[in-house]
Design a protein around this motif. Sequence first.
Motif: not given
Lengths: 112, 113
Positions: A41-42, A102, B35, B37, B41-43, B45, B90, B106, B109
């Motif tokens: 999810r977001g 982040f 963004y 990811q 899981k590193f996000l 911009i 995202f 959401p 992918r």
Amino acid sequence: SQQGEEDPQALSIQEGENATMNCSYKTSINNLQWYRQNSGRGLVHLILIRSNEREKHSGRLRVTLDTSKKSSSLLITASRAADTASYFCATDAPIYGNKLVFGAGTILRVKS
Amino acid sequence: DTAVSQTPKYLVTQMGNDKSIKCEQNLGHDTMYWYKQDSKKFLKIMFSYNNKELIINETVPNRFSPKSPDKAHLNLHINSLELGDSAVYFCASSPRTGGETQYFGPGTRLLVL
């Protein structure tokens, strides 16, 4: 290297226990935010704490900010299986302009 | 009603293809973001627009081109897709620029084969 780094990288607890996650950052900030991301999810915003604040609460969430140590913590009390998710801190810092930076996140697993 | 929506949710394509991802927000926000990811899981911009004007353009290959036809929409076009582009993308929005609370879509992918 990243502005925000969470600790621990992963945390596994039993339902009902408290979970504490920490975030350290490198530069002066305007605010620090915590987000949750459920699998697939977001991100969902949880709490924003400003640099002149030391503690904020929202339901079972408590966030503290120590600007002298450049660190923040997120405490989730009485955890539930539904709290299983990744938790990210994000900093708004003057040096980074108009953007949030982040951290890498903490993966929380709450076992029922 | 979905606040920030993205299409498609999944995108599987071959290397070298061109693809687009669309984003729409119905929150009345002025600022939108893209963004990336990665698998860890590193996000990070990529871009930000404020009222259709590009305000953040990170170090992103120029194969990536954002377009904002109006302040409620921000699309991302990717040319000549590479394996390393595989990630979750995202879209997000916020009321204004700066370190405001952001509202995320959401995710899309993308898998490049």
